[in-house]
Design a protein around this motif. Structure first.
Motif, PDB file in Angstrom:
ATOM      1  N   ILE A   5      42.070 -13.689  27.786  1.00 30.92           N
ATOM      2  CA  ILE A   5      42.380 -15.121  27.738  1.00 30.92           C
ATOM      3  C   ILE A   5      41.114 -15.940  27.991  1.00 30.92           C
ATOM      4  O   ILE A   5      40.849 -16.931  27.315  1.00 30.92           O
ATOM      5  CB  ILE A   5      43.492 -15.478  28.755  1.00 30.92           C
ATOM      6  CG1 ILE A   5      44.799 -14.735  28.419  1.00 30.92           C
ATOM      7  CG2 ILE A   5      43.712 -16.989  28.813  1.00 30.92           C
ATOM      8  CD1 ILE A   5      45.330 -14.937  27.013  1.00 30.92           C
ATOM      9  N   SER A   6      40.302 -15.502  28.942  1.00 29.68           N
ATOM     10  CA  SER A   6      39.051 -16.188  29.247  1.00 29.68           C
ATOM     11  C   SER A   6      38.122 -16.201  28.026  1.00 29.68           C
ATOM     12  O   SER A   6      37.528 -17.234  27.691  1.00 29.68           O
ATOM     13  CB  SER A   6      38.376 -15.497  30.432  1.00 29.68           C
ATOM     14  OG  SER A   6      37.151 -16.094  30.710  1.00 29.68           O
ATOM     15  N   LEU A   7      37.999 -15.065  27.354  1.00 28.57           N
ATOM     16  CA  LEU A   7      37.167 -14.981  26.152  1.00 28.57           C
ATOM     17  C   LEU A   7      37.688 -15.928  25.074  1.00 28.57           C
ATOM     18  O   LEU A   7      36.917 -16.667  24.451  1.00 28.57           O
ATOM     19  CB  LEU A   7      37.141 -13.546  25.615  1.00 28.57           C
ATOM     20  CG  LEU A   7      36.515 -13.346  24.227  1.00 28.57           C
ATOM     21  CD1 LEU A   7      35.038 -13.744  24.226  1.00 28.57           C
ATOM     22  CD2 LEU A   7      36.672 -11.908  23.772  1.00 28.57           C
ATOM     23  N   THR A  28      32.663 -10.946  17.852  1.00 25.13           N
ATOM     24  CA  THR A  28      33.786 -11.483  18.630  1.00 25.13           C
ATOM     25  C   THR A  28      35.078 -10.768  18.257  1.00 25.13           C
ATOM     26  O   THR A  28      35.882 -10.442  19.129  1.00 25.13           O
ATOM     27  CB  THR A  28      33.916 -13.003  18.421  1.00 25.13           C
ATOM     28  OG1 THR A  28      32.684 -13.613  18.818  1.00 25.13           O
ATOM     29  CG2 THR A  28      35.052 -13.577  19.231  1.00 25.13           C
ATOM     30  N   ARG A  29      35.284 -10.494  16.955  1.00 25.03           N
ATOM     31  CA  ARG A  29      36.484  -9.765  16.538  1.00 25.03           C
ATOM     32  C   ARG A  29      36.533  -8.388  17.214  1.00 25.03           C
ATOM     33  O   ARG A  29      37.578  -7.959  17.688  1.00 25.03           O
ATOM     34  CB  ARG A  29      36.545  -9.623  15.015  1.00 25.03           C
ATOM     35  CG  ARG A  29      37.795  -8.859  14.571  1.00 25.03           C
ATOM     36  CD  ARG A  29      37.976  -8.814  13.071  1.00 25.03           C
ATOM     37  NE  ARG A  29      39.029  -7.891  12.701  1.00 25.03           N
ATOM     38  CZ  ARG A  29      40.318  -8.170  12.662  1.00 25.03           C
ATOM     39  NH1 ARG A  29      40.742  -9.377  12.972  1.00 25.03           N
ATOM     40  NH2 ARG A  29      41.201  -7.255  12.339  1.00 25.03           N
ATOM     41  N   LEU A  73      38.962  -4.679  21.132  1.00 26.73           N
ATOM     42  CA  LEU A  73      38.858  -3.747  22.258  1.00 26.73           C
ATOM     43  C   LEU A  73      39.816  -4.154  23.385  1.00 26.73           C
ATOM     44  O   LEU A  73      40.534  -3.313  23.938  1.00 26.73           O
ATOM     45  CB  LEU A  73      37.420  -3.701  22.781  1.00 26.73           C
ATOM     46  CG  LEU A  73      37.210  -2.862  24.038  1.00 26.73           C
ATOM     47  CD1 LEU A  73      37.482  -1.394  23.757  1.00 26.73           C
ATOM     48  CD2 LEU A  73      35.804  -3.052  24.580  1.00 26.73           C
ATOM     49  N   LEU A  74      39.852  -5.443  23.699  1.00 21.79           N
ATOM     50  CA  LEU A  74      40.748  -5.917  24.762  1.00 21.79           C
ATOM     51  C   LEU A  74      42.213  -5.764  24.358  1.00 21.79           C
ATOM     52  O   LEU A  74      43.053  -5.377  25.177  1.00 21.79           O
ATOM     53  CB  LEU A  74      40.416  -7.362  25.128  1.00 21.79           C
ATOM     54  CG  LEU A  74      39.037  -7.541  25.785  1.00 21.79           C
ATOM     55  CD1 LEU A  74      38.647  -9.008  25.847  1.00 21.79           C
ATOM     56  CD2 LEU A  74      39.015  -6.919  27.169  1.00 21.79           C
ATOM     57  N   PHE A  75      42.531  -6.037  23.092  1.00 19.37           N
ATOM     58  CA  PHE A  75      43.895  -5.829  22.593  1.00 19.37           C
ATOM     59  C   PHE A  75      44.281  -4.358  22.759  1.00 19.37           C
ATOM     60  O   PHE A  75      45.378  -4.039  23.201  1.00 19.37           O
ATOM     61  CB  PHE A  75      44.003  -6.225  21.111  1.00 19.37           C
ATOM     62  CG  PHE A  75      44.485  -7.625  20.875  1.00 19.37           C
ATOM     63  CD1 PHE A  75      43.779  -8.721  21.336  1.00 19.37           C
ATOM     64  CD2 PHE A  75      45.652  -7.847  20.166  1.00 19.37           C
ATOM     65  CE1 PHE A  75      44.223 -10.012  21.106  1.00 19.37           C
ATOM     66  CE2 PHE A  75      46.105  -9.130  19.927  1.00 19.37           C
ATOM     67  CZ  PHE A  75      45.395 -10.213  20.395  1.00 19.37           C
ATOM     68  N   SER A  76      43.374  -3.472  22.385  1.00 21.91           N
ATOM     69  CA  SER A  76      43.620  -2.036  22.474  1.00 21.91           C
ATOM     70  C   SER A  76      43.899  -1.620  23.917  1.00 21.91           C
ATOM     71  O   SER A  76      44.827  -0.849  24.186  1.00 21.91           O
ATOM     72  CB  SER A  76      42.413  -1.280  21.920  1.00 21.91           C
ATOM     73  OG  SER A  76      42.545   0.087  22.137  1.00 21.91           O
TER      74      SER A  76
END
Length: 120
Positions: free
Chosen positions: A12-14, A93-94, A99-102
């Motif tokens: 969320i911060s990103l 950025t994608r 990575l965070l989604f994963s």
């Protein structure tokens, strides 16, 4: 704090940090999820790719299609098309977002709405 919440907060911060970027998403629910994070320049993919490109205001863009197989295929095709028209596509950025989604075990942009609920 548990790991899932920490990763959710990092995601969320990103996204808040980059909410001024021009972004392409697949659908209305994805667009709504990004609106919750104060993104203002969100383009939804149209059936006619030229119509989608005509909506772009500048030459730099972030493709935020889903991270499932269909979304990844769309991102690859869109990326190739945009680069052929001299657009600068933000791959870094994608990759960070993917990575965070994963790590959160989610694949769809619209799932950000759920992340926002349990992070706050």
């Amino acid at each position: 704090m548990n790991e899932r919440k920490r990763v959710g907060e990092e995601l969320i911060s990103l996204l808040i940090e980059i909410n001024d970027k021009q972004v392409i998403v697949e659908g209305k629910r994805d667009k709504k999820a990004l609106y919750l994070l104060h993104f203002k320049r969100i383009i939804t993919i149209k059936k006619d790719i030229y119509e989608t490109v005509d909506q772009l205001e500048e030459k730099e863009v972030l493709i935020l299609t889903d991270f499932d197989s269909e979304g990844k295929q769309i991102a690859v095709k869109l990326n190739l098309f945009l680069q052929s028209l001299d657009f600068k596509v933000d791959h870094e950025t994608r990759r960070k977002i993917e990575l965070l989604f994963s790590r959160l075990q989610i694949k769809k942009i619209e799932e950000l709405r759920g992340v926002l609920k349990w992070v706050n």
